[in-house]
Design a protein around this motif. Structure first.
Motif, PDB file in Angstrom:
ATOM      1  N   TYR A 114       0.828  -1.214   0.000  1.00  0.00           N
ATOM      2  CA  TYR A 114       0.000   0.000   0.000  1.00  0.00           C
ATOM      3  C   TYR A 114       0.858   1.257   0.000  1.00  0.00           C
ATOM      4  O   TYR A 114       0.437   2.301  -0.492  1.00  0.00           O
ATOM      5  N   THR A 115       2.044   1.154   0.542  1.00  0.00           N
ATOM      6  CA  THR A 115       2.970   2.282   0.517  1.00  0.00           C
ATOM      7  C   THR A 115       3.738   2.323  -0.804  1.00  0.00           C
ATOM      8  O   THR A 115       3.853   3.374  -1.442  1.00  0.00           O
ATOM      9  N   LEU A 116       4.232   1.162  -1.228  1.00  0.00           N
ATOM     10  CA  LEU A 116       5.007   1.091  -2.462  1.00  0.00           C
ATOM     11  C   LEU A 116       4.184   1.500  -3.672  1.00  0.00           C
ATOM     12  O   LEU A 116       4.656   2.228  -4.548  1.00  0.00           O
ATOM     13  N   PHE A 117       2.953   1.004  -3.736  1.00  0.00           N
ATOM     14  CA  PHE A 117       2.114   1.211  -4.914  1.00  0.00           C
ATOM     15  C   PHE A 117       0.870   2.024  -4.558  1.00  0.00           C
ATOM     16  O   PHE A 117      -0.250   1.673  -4.923  1.00  0.00           O
ATOM     17  N   SER A 118       1.095   3.116  -3.855  1.00  0.00           N
ATOM     18  CA  SER A 118      -0.014   3.904  -3.305  1.00  0.00           C
ATOM     19  C   SER A 118      -0.908   4.516  -4.382  1.00  0.00           C
ATOM     20  O   SER A 118      -2.074   4.794  -4.136  1.00  0.00           O
ATOM     21  N   GLY A 119      -0.392   4.734  -5.566  1.00  0.00           N
ATOM     22  CA  GLY A 119      -1.192   5.368  -6.609  1.00  0.00           C
ATOM     23  C   GLY A 119      -2.000   4.406  -7.460  1.00  0.00           C
ATOM     24  O   GLY A 119      -2.630   4.822  -8.443  1.00  0.00           O
ATOM     25  N   PHE A 120      -2.017   3.120  -7.082  1.00  0.00           N
ATOM     26  CA  PHE A 120      -2.686   2.115  -7.903  1.00  0.00           C
ATOM     27  C   PHE A 120      -3.880   1.504  -7.176  1.00  0.00           C
ATOM     28  O   PHE A 120      -3.904   1.421  -5.946  1.00  0.00           O
ATOM     29  N   ASN A 121      -4.853   1.068  -7.954  1.00  0.00           N
ATOM     30  CA  ASN A 121      -6.070   0.462  -7.419  1.00  0.00           C
ATOM     31  C   ASN A 121      -5.730  -0.837  -6.692  1.00  0.00           C
ATOM     32  O   ASN A 121      -5.148  -1.754  -7.281  1.00  0.00           O
ATOM     33  N   GLN A 122      -6.056  -0.922  -5.389  1.00  0.00           N
ATOM     34  CA  GLN A 122      -5.811  -2.110  -4.571  1.00  0.00           C
ATOM     35  C   GLN A 122      -7.033  -2.386  -3.699  1.00  0.00           C
ATOM     36  O   GLN A 122      -7.823  -1.472  -3.439  1.00  0.00           O
ATOM     37  N   PRO A 123      -7.183  -3.616  -3.192  1.00  0.00           N
ATOM     38  CA  PRO A 123      -8.278  -3.890  -2.247  1.00  0.00           C
ATOM     39  C   PRO A 123      -8.122  -3.011  -1.004  1.00  0.00           C
ATOM     40  O   PRO A 123      -7.004  -2.802  -0.523  1.00  0.00           O
ATOM     41  N   LYS A 124      -9.218  -2.507  -0.489  1.00  0.00           N
ATOM     42  CA  LYS A 124      -9.167  -1.642   0.696  1.00  0.00           C
ATOM     43  C   LYS A 124      -8.787  -2.475   1.918  1.00  0.00           C
ATOM     44  O   LYS A 124      -9.364  -3.524   2.165  1.00  0.00           O
ATOM     45  N   HIS A 125      -7.786  -2.004   2.672  1.00  0.00           N
ATOM     46  CA  HIS A 125      -7.385  -2.736   3.875  1.00  0.00           C
ATOM     47  C   HIS A 125      -8.247  -2.304   5.060  1.00  0.00           C
ATOM     48  O   HIS A 125      -8.603  -1.126   5.212  1.00  0.00           O
ATOM     49  N   ILE A 126      -8.585  -3.282   5.894  1.00  0.00           N
ATOM     50  CA  ILE A 126      -9.401  -3.030   7.085  1.00  0.00           C
ATOM     51  C   ILE A 126      -8.502  -2.965   8.318  1.00  0.00           C
ATOM     52  O   ILE A 126      -8.535  -2.004   9.080  1.00  0.00           O
TER      53      ILE A 126
END
Length: 365
Positions: A114-126
């Motif tokens: 989430y830090t490395l690829f912060s600008g890309f669409n990823q599943p939301k972490h809970i």
């Protein structure tokens, strides 16, 4: 004099360590294929095929220990190629040379993507657990708060973030009980089972186009890219389709793998680990007629992401397609990458880059 001896001794020990790891990795890979051959007893290669494979690798400066990987791949797709890449050569020679091993422990923690690829669409972490500490939206919290946040959800996906693979311990957890005390106790036990270094994510709602292939699993693309001075190149793309009622799409867990053409259209046949060949999915979709949505966006995403981690020249990317038909980044792998199913569906792994990559792998530092 003392420092010279000390440095030379340290260098010798490090080199011995590298060689020992390389030897052990190769041995483990050969044991794996020997076990596979023992289990499935695939037809043997003929003499000319064995000779061709060994001569090919000899011409590249490598010794082919055995031809069992060639044998197994041919038994699945019916095609022999002398330049199939055996798993032991990839894992013990190619992978360690092209991918910086010293970067693996830190950069492969899936919590850090989430830090490395912060600008890309990823599943939301809970909730994220990093080295035993709980984080919610980047803020350090206690386990009680982590449980409270989970209780607000109907379901979530939980998985380890370090030393993962083959869908192990990847589960969708449903909040079933209306009694919060009972559910809190279950969640506490769940967290203890995972110990540390895990993540809870919202369940990805995948594209309707992919859902029809198998609705119980998130069906993802596994794409391998290679980066050199000329940019990022896609060397193999596979769609993984879960088996009915399975929550994971892994080949090793009974799923189907199918090659993907450059335009995003699936190839005609899919394969399972037990040797079955499919022209249709169990849900009745003809593979060769199937077109992935926005495949060009998937490739562009990978070409934009790979330069962020230049320590790794060969990377395996897991990409889904979300409910809006947009690519969603799931995870990336550079350690113990699985390559044999790529070659079952797409042929020799490295294609036009074979000579270049083997030369790099054999080049002295």
């Amino acid at each position: 004099m003392y420092h010279k001896i000390k440095n030379k001794l340290a260098s010798t020990i490090l080199n011995c360590q590298k060689e020992l790891v390389r030897f052990n990795t190769g041995m483990n890979s050969r044991k794996e294929i020997n076990d596979i051959v023992h289990t499935y007893n695939p037809p043997k290669l003929n003499y000319s095929e064995i000779k061709s494979a060994k001569q090919y690798y000899k011409s590249k400066g490598l010794k082919l220990k055995n031809t069992n990987w060639h044998r197994y791949i041919k038994s699945r797709n019916g095609k022999f190629h002398n330049d199939y890449i055996p798993d032991d050569i990839f894992r013990s020679i190619i992978d360690p040379k092209l991918n910086q091993k010293k970067q693996w422990p830190a950069l492969l923690d899936k919590n850090l993507t989430y830090t490395l690829f912060s600008g890309f669409n990823q599943p939301k972490h809970i909730v994220q657990n990093i080295n035993g500490f709980f984080y919610i939206n980047g803020k350090l919290e206690n386990v009680e708060m982590a449980i409270a946040v989970c209780l607000e959800k109907k379901s979530f996906l939980i998985k380890p973030t370090i030393d993962t693979g083959k869908g192990r311990m990847v589960k969708v957890y449903n909040i079933n009980s209306k009694d919060k005390d009972v559910e809190s106790l279950k969640l506490s036990k769940l967290f203890k089972a995972y110990k540390k270094d895990f993540i809870l994510q919202e369940v990805v709602e995948q594209s309707d186009v992919l859902k029809i292939l198998n609705s119980s699993s998130l069906n993802t693309l596994r794409i391998m890219s290679y980066m050199n001075d000329n940019g990022v190149h896609i060397i193999s793309a596979v769609l993984r389709i879960g088996s009915p009622d399975s929550e994971v799409d892994n080949y090793s867990a009974g799923g189907i793998v199918c090659g993907v053409n450059e335009n995003g259209q699936l190839k005609s046949n899919g394969y399972s680990s037990n040797g079955e060949v499919f022209s249709q999915t169990p849900s009745g979709i003809t593979l060769g007629d199937y077109q992935l949505p926005n495949y060009h966006k998937v490739l562009n995403m990978i070409k934009d992401m790979h330069p962020i981690v230049p320590y790794f020249k060969i990377v395996s990317w897991d990409i889904g397609i979300d409910k809006n038909d947009e690519p969603i980044f799931i995870e990336y792998n550079t350690y113990n990458q699985s390559i044999y199913f790529h070659q079952i569906v797409n042929g020799p792994l490295l294609g036009e880059f074979t000579d270049e990559i083997l030369e790099l792998a054999l080049k002295r530092a």
